[in-house]
Design a protein around this motif. Structure first.
Motif, PDB file in Angstrom:
ATOM      1  N   PRO A   1      22.637  20.585  -5.901  1.00  0.00           N
ATOM      2  CA  PRO A   1      23.543  19.725  -6.641  1.00  0.00           C
ATOM      3  C   PRO A   1      23.406  18.247  -6.304  1.00  0.00           C
ATOM      4  CG  PRO A   1      24.742  21.167  -5.138  1.00  0.00           C
ATOM      5  CD  PRO A   1      23.305  21.537  -5.064  1.00  0.00           C
TER       6      PRO A   1
ATOM      7  N   LEU B   1      20.299  14.566  -9.419  1.00  0.00           N
ATOM      8  CA  LEU B   1      20.830  14.283 -10.742  1.00  0.00           C
ATOM      9  C   LEU B   1      19.742  13.771 -11.660  1.00  0.00           C
ATOM     10  CD1 LEU B   1      24.048  12.342  -9.699  1.00  0.00           C
ATOM     11  CD2 LEU B   1      23.893  14.728 -10.410  1.00  0.00           C
TER      12      LEU B   1
ATOM     13  N   THR C   1      29.207  24.831 -17.361  1.00  0.00           N
ATOM     14  CA  THR C   1      29.202  23.426 -16.959  1.00  0.00           C
ATOM     15  C   THR C   1      27.782  22.976 -16.657  1.00  0.00           C
ATOM     16  OG1 THR C   1      29.552  23.960 -14.622  1.00  0.00           O
ATOM     17  CG2 THR C   1      31.523  23.500 -15.922  1.00  0.00           C
TER      18      THR C   1
ATOM     19  N   ASP D   1      26.053  19.800 -14.361  1.00  0.00           N
ATOM     20  CA  ASP D   1      26.285  18.689 -13.442  1.00  0.00           C
ATOM     21  C   ASP D   1      24.933  18.281 -12.879  1.00  0.00           C
ATOM     22  OD1 ASP D   1      27.314  16.800 -11.719  1.00  0.00           O
ATOM     23  OD2 ASP D   1      28.079  18.260 -10.278  1.00  0.00           O
TER      24      ASP D   1
END
Length: 178
Positions: free
Chosen positions: A17, A20, A164, A166
């Motif tokens: 995570p 990005l 979702t 992210d």
């Protein structure tokens, strides 16, 4: 055969995570006659990735990106620690001179979705012979794909639904549909 509804963040574990994809769109100069060179395209996708783990990923595009509106090219971002992948589909939105503008859409390749489904349902003790998925899972909330599970206990179809997104992490729910 009855299987539970699962809400795993399985693919969330595929890519860290902390990484990005910093832009949903981009712009690059045409590297050849009417197309963006493959190496330049890979460099552009890599440049759009940020975070402390950005150097632990490799980007490989299937080829060059034609300098035509609606032309597409797929690139795979592979995590060097475990070999897991997430795809990025580039779609040309405008061409002005030698500048090519494009949008980026994440997707999880069908084989990665199948691996996640197998891990999710093998844990409850089911012996799975094969999992095949209809197609990729697009990284847009509400996108779906179906996967067929073949096991000695019977065959089941499961739907994967993106919940979702992210960065490069795409989470999804699994629901038995038949």
């Amino acid at each position: 055969m009855r299987l539970p509804v699962l809400s795993p963040s399985l693919v969330g574990a595929v890519l860290a995570p902390a990484l990005l994809l910093s832009a949903c769109s981009g712009e690059i100069s045409v590297g050849g006659p009417g197309a963006v060179d493959r190496a330049d395209l890979e460099g552009e996708v890599s440049a759009n990735m940020s975070g402390p783990d950005a150097d632990r990923y490799d980007v490989a595009c299937e080829g060059e990106l034609e300098a035509e509106v609606e032309a597409t090219q797929d690139c795979l971002i592979t995590f060097s620690d475990d070999g897991s992948t997430t795809g990025v589909r580039l779609v040309v939105t405008a061409v002005e001179g030698d500048e090519v503008e494009f949008e980026q859409t994440l997707f999880i390749p069908a084989d990665e979705v199948a691996d996640a489904v197998e891990r999710a349902y093998a844990d409850p003790g089911l012996t799975i012979d094969e999992v095949t998925c209809e197609g990729e899972l697009v990284g847009e909330e509400g996108a779906t794909t179906t996967c067929d599970i073949v096991s000695s206990a019977g065959d089941v179809t499961v739907e994967a639904t993106t919940t979702t997104v992210d960065g490069l992490v795409v989470d999804f729910d699994l629901t038995v549909v038949s």
